[in-house]
Design a protein around this motif. Sequence first.
Motif, short mmCIF file in Angstrom:
data_model
loop_
_atom_site.label_atom_id
_atom_site.label_comp_id
_atom_site.label_asym_id
_atom_site.label_seq_id
_atom_site.Cartn_x
_atom_site.Cartn_y
_atom_site.Cartn_z
N GLU A 22 19.67 9.44 14.36
CA GLU A 22 20.65 10.41 13.94
C GLU A 22 20.18 10.77 12.43
O GLU A 22 20.20 11.83 12.05
N ARG A 23 20.05 9.67 11.58
CA ARG A 23 19.59 9.88 10.27
C ARG A 23 18.17 10.61 9.94
O ARG A 23 17.99 11.39 9.01
N VAL A 24 17.42 9.93 10.89
CA VAL A 24 15.91 10.85 10.78
C VAL A 24 16.05 12.32 11.23
O VAL A 24 15.57 12.80 10.55
N ARG A 25 16.90 12.47 12.17
CA ARG A 25 16.85 14.00 12.69
C ARG A 25 17.68 14.81 11.40
O ARG A 25 17.23 15.96 11.11
N ALA A 26 18.60 14.14 10.87
CA ALA A 26 19.34 14.69 9.67
C ALA A 26 18.29 15.14 8.45
O ALA A 26 18.63 15.99 7.69
N LEU A 27 17.23 14.34 8.62
CA LEU A 27 16.16 14.74 7.29
C LEU A 27 15.18 15.82 7.94
O LEU A 27 14.24 16.23 7.06
N GLY A 28 15.17 16.22 9.00
CA GLY A 28 14.71 17.24 9.48
C GLY A 28 13.33 16.83 10.45
O GLY A 28 12.42 17.84 10.59
N HIS A 29 13.45 15.48 10.78
CA HIS A 29 12.15 15.31 11.55
C HIS A 29 12.66 14.91 13.17
O HIS A 29 13.83 14.92 13.49
N ASP A 30 11.70 14.85 13.96
CA ASP A 30 11.90 14.47 15.52
C ASP A 30 11.80 12.75 15.53
O ASP A 30 10.95 12.14 14.96
N ALA A 31 12.91 12.37 16.23
CA ALA A 31 13.14 10.96 16.21
C ALA A 31 12.64 10.42 17.82
O ALA A 31 13.47 11.18 18.69
N ILE A 32 12.10 9.69 17.96
CA ILE A 32 11.50 9.07 19.33
C ILE A 32 12.08 7.66 19.50
O ILE A 32 11.52 7.00 18.60
N GLU A 193 -4.23 6.59 12.61
CA GLU A 193 -3.58 7.53 11.73
C GLU A 193 -2.05 7.23 11.59
O GLU A 193 -1.28 8.14 10.84
N LEU A 194 -1.53 6.19 12.27
CA LEU A 194 0.01 5.86 12.16
C LEU A 194 0.41 5.15 11.00
O LEU A 194 -0.52 4.32 10.30
N ARG A 195 1.44 5.59 10.14
CA ARG A 195 1.97 5.21 9.18
C ARG A 195 3.01 4.03 9.35
O ARG A 195 3.88 4.48 10.32
N ALA A 196 3.01 2.73 9.10
CA ALA A 196 3.91 1.83 9.24
C ALA A 196 4.95 1.73 8.16
O ALA A 196 4.31 1.21 7.20
N LEU A 197 6.22 2.16 8.47
CA LEU A 197 7.32 1.90 7.32
C LEU A 197 8.06 0.81 7.75
O LEU A 197 8.84 0.77 8.68
N PRO A 221 15.65 -3.54 0.47
CA PRO A 221 15.75 -3.50 2.09
C PRO A 221 17.04 -2.94 2.48
O PRO A 221 17.83 -3.32 3.05
N LEU A 222 17.22 -1.38 2.19
CA LEU A 222 18.18 -0.67 2.73
C LEU A 222 17.60 0.63 3.56
O LEU A 222 16.58 1.09 3.38
N GLU A 223 18.30 0.85 4.52
CA GLU A 223 17.55 1.90 5.43
C GLU A 223 17.68 3.29 4.70
O GLU A 223 16.50 3.74 4.95
N ALA A 224 18.58 3.56 3.85
CA ALA A 224 18.31 4.83 3.20
C ALA A 224 17.11 4.96 2.47
O ALA A 224 16.26 5.75 2.37
N ALA A 225 16.69 3.48 1.74
CA ALA A 225 15.31 3.74 1.08
C ALA A 225 14.16 3.67 2.03
O ALA A 225 13.27 4.23 1.52
N LEU A 226 14.28 2.98 3.13
CA LEU A 226 13.51 2.98 4.23
C LEU A 226 13.04 4.38 4.33
O LEU A 226 11.93 5.03 4.62
N LEU A 227 14.15 5.34 4.72
CA LEU A 227 13.94 6.61 5.22
C LEU A 227 13.42 7.65 4.08
O LEU A 227 12.60 8.42 4.71
N ASN A 228 13.38 7.02 3.01
CA ASN A 228 12.99 7.81 1.92
C ASN A 228 11.44 7.95 1.96
O ASN A 228 10.86 8.91 1.44
#
Length: 234
Positions: A22-32, A193-197, A221-228
């Motif tokens: 949900e947080r990834v989609r809120a950033l405008g990306h497709d979440a799988i 070509e994959l980025r591992a975050l 180690p915060l998810e908000a920081a990870l999503l950034n």
Amino acid sequence: MATRRQRIWITRAQPGADVTAERVRALGHDAIVAPLLQVSVLSDVAVDLQGVAALAFTSANGVRAFADASGERSLKVFAVGAATAQAARQAGFKSVLSADGDVEALAEGIAARRGELRGAVLHPGAAEPAGDLAGSLEKHGVEARRLILYETAPVELGAAQAETLARSDAVLLHSPRAAQVLAQLLKTHPAPELRALGLSKAVVKPLARTKLAARAFPPFPLEAALLNLIDRRP
């Protein structure tokens, strides 16, 4: 300026995976959502809190499993990071301290307060934890015990699904165990070509020898920081 829409692979186990999606989609990306680990809570586990002064959690899964197994909420809680600390507060614990680091940082944080502890530190968690918290605490002179409440097992992905996931723009990792599973998967399904975050340096460490476009982790180690990190291209 609008950022490019990306396909982001969510690897964490449920129910956390859907929250992250949900947080990834809120950033405008497709979440799988395709977890690499499945959590199985053990049944009929006896929770002995005799002589226990505090609880130490290294994952939100550990918090949830303990909360289901015991009604105890008055003990002091030490959490490995903000997400785990939040899960503990949501479960009803009032005194929660976060290390905002890895297992060793958590052990050092607890050791710094050992003078406040009148008993052992209990670590409820997985059968195969990401790190040896109890062992680290013992080295710091803190009495510690382990309580196994759940097991994690790799999720079997079909070849076609693995190939599709490997073509994602980035993969989000919340635990070293998930990164270990990913490293094995990418041996047969390379994704240069994959980025591992990852949530922390310890999380991405198992991917050190894996050919990837990038490996990155946030300063905290915060998810908000990870999503950034998603929109921060190398």
